[in-house]
Design a protein around this motif. Structure first.
Motif, PDB file in Angstrom:
ATOM      1  N   ARG A 181     -49.944 -10.899 -29.254  1.00 45.46           N
ATOM      2  CA  ARG A 181     -50.605 -11.339 -30.487  1.00 45.46           C
ATOM      3  C   ARG A 181     -50.071 -10.601 -31.703  1.00 45.46           C
ATOM      4  NH1 ARG A 181     -56.995 -11.648 -28.586  1.00 45.46           N
ATOM      5  NH2 ARG A 181     -56.728 -13.294 -26.999  1.00 45.46           N
ATOM      6  N   ASP A 182     -49.775  -9.325 -31.524  1.00 43.80           N
ATOM      7  CA  ASP A 182     -49.356  -8.504 -32.659  1.00 43.80           C
ATOM      8  C   ASP A 182     -47.837  -8.511 -32.805  1.00 43.80           C
ATOM      9  OD1 ASP A 182     -49.398  -6.774 -34.789  1.00 43.80           O
ATOM     10  OD2 ASP A 182     -49.666  -4.966 -33.564  1.00 43.80           O
ATOM     11  N   VAL A 183     -47.292  -9.664 -33.099  1.00 40.68           N
ATOM     12  CA  VAL A 183     -45.834  -9.768 -33.239  1.00 40.68           C
ATOM     13  C   VAL A 183     -45.344  -8.920 -34.403  1.00 40.68           C
ATOM     14  CG1 VAL A 183     -43.927 -11.347 -33.719  1.00 40.68           C
ATOM     15  CG2 VAL A 183     -45.763 -12.048 -32.170  1.00 40.68           C
ATOM     16  N   ASP A 184     -46.085  -8.916 -35.522  1.00 38.32           N
ATOM     17  CA  ASP A 184     -45.672  -8.134 -36.684  1.00 38.32           C
ATOM     18  C   ASP A 184     -45.612  -6.647 -36.351  1.00 38.32           C
ATOM     19  OD1 ASP A 184     -45.469 -10.382 -38.280  1.00 38.32           O
ATOM     20  OD2 ASP A 184     -47.498 -10.206 -39.081  1.00 38.32           O
ATOM     21  N   GLY A 185     -46.624  -6.184 -35.635  1.00 37.55           N
ATOM     22  CA  GLY A 185     -46.654  -4.767 -35.277  1.00 37.55           C
ATOM     23  C   GLY A 185     -45.527  -4.381 -34.345  1.00 37.55           C
ATOM     24  N   ILE A 186     -45.242  -5.239 -33.383  1.00 38.13           N
ATOM     25  CA  ILE A 186     -44.163  -4.968 -32.436  1.00 38.13           C
ATOM     26  C   ILE A 186     -42.814  -4.970 -33.151  1.00 38.13           C
ATOM     27  CG2 ILE A 186     -42.930  -5.859 -30.418  1.00 38.13           C
ATOM     28  CD1 ILE A 186     -45.664  -6.877 -29.428  1.00 38.13           C
TER      29      ILE A 186
END
Length: 211
Positions: A181-186
């Motif tokens: 879900r956290d593509v931006d964070g990854i």
């Protein structure tokens, strides 16, 4: 109203070829190479099962075209990320790690096709051509990071380490077959990891050259 299997009218030959590649890439992201077939791509494109064979003689040809298109698009994404990162060479190369990770998470199984040895030899050249463009872009960005007297071998080694580390970081994370879900964070963490690695590499080079 047409059903998903009803052929759509009005395609020009070039438009249909591009549509088949686009739908093929989408199918690869969902099912991987194992679930890929010309018939499934035809259904997604809304054309008859025979229509794709006007452009691609077999499944391998369509897979090769999809791999080449993925590689070309990925190269554009990386180049654009570097441009947006500003003038610092380390920031520019590190930014490609975030862009690559985001692209890998979005396309998942389809990206593995770029590195697959399973494509028939007849369809490898088109993929190799785009892969060379990808590496040329990374080599140029890597060269800007290293000292001016760095050898081609040292530049290539760092470029391949950067690419392989980034690819591993992106592809090992989604364990359930779905993108996190956290593509931006990854993607942001991938940039940080790449920047730390590049900075450490430069420090080691300077330490090695110190008296």
């Amino acid at each position: 109203m047409s059903s998903p299997t009803t052929p759509r009218r009005g395609y020009h030959h070039g438009d249909l070829r591009a549509r088949l590649i686009s739908e093929g890439i989408a199918l690869l992201a969902e099912t991987g190479v194992a679930g890929f077939s010309v018939a499934k791509v035809a259904v997604r494109a809304g054309v008859s099962s025979a229509a794709p064979y006007r452009h691609f003689p077999d499944r391998e040809a369509l897979l090769g075209a999809c791999a080449a298109a993925l590689t070309a698009a990925l190269t554009d994404v990386l180049v654009r990320a570097a441009e947006l990162a500003g003038p610092d060479p380390v920031d520019r190369l590190a930014a490609t790690a975030g862009a690559y990770t985001r692209y890998a998470l979005e396309h998942r199984a389809g990206l593995d096709l770029i590195y697959s040895p399973d494509l028939a030899a007849a369809h490898r050249p088109v993929v190799v051509e785009q892969s060379r463009r990808l590496m040329d872009a990374l080599m140029a960005l890597t060269s800007a990071v290293l000292p001016e007297d760095a050898s081609w071998a040292d530049t290539a080694d760092l470029a391949y380490v950067h690419l392989s580390t980034t690819h591993g970081y992106a592809t090992l994370l989604p364990r359930d077959g779905r993108p996190p879900r956290d593509v931006d964070g990854i993607a942001a963490r991938a940039v940080t990891v790449a920047r730390d690695h590049l900075t450490g590499h430069l420090l080691r080079l300077r330490g090695h050259g110190a008296p």
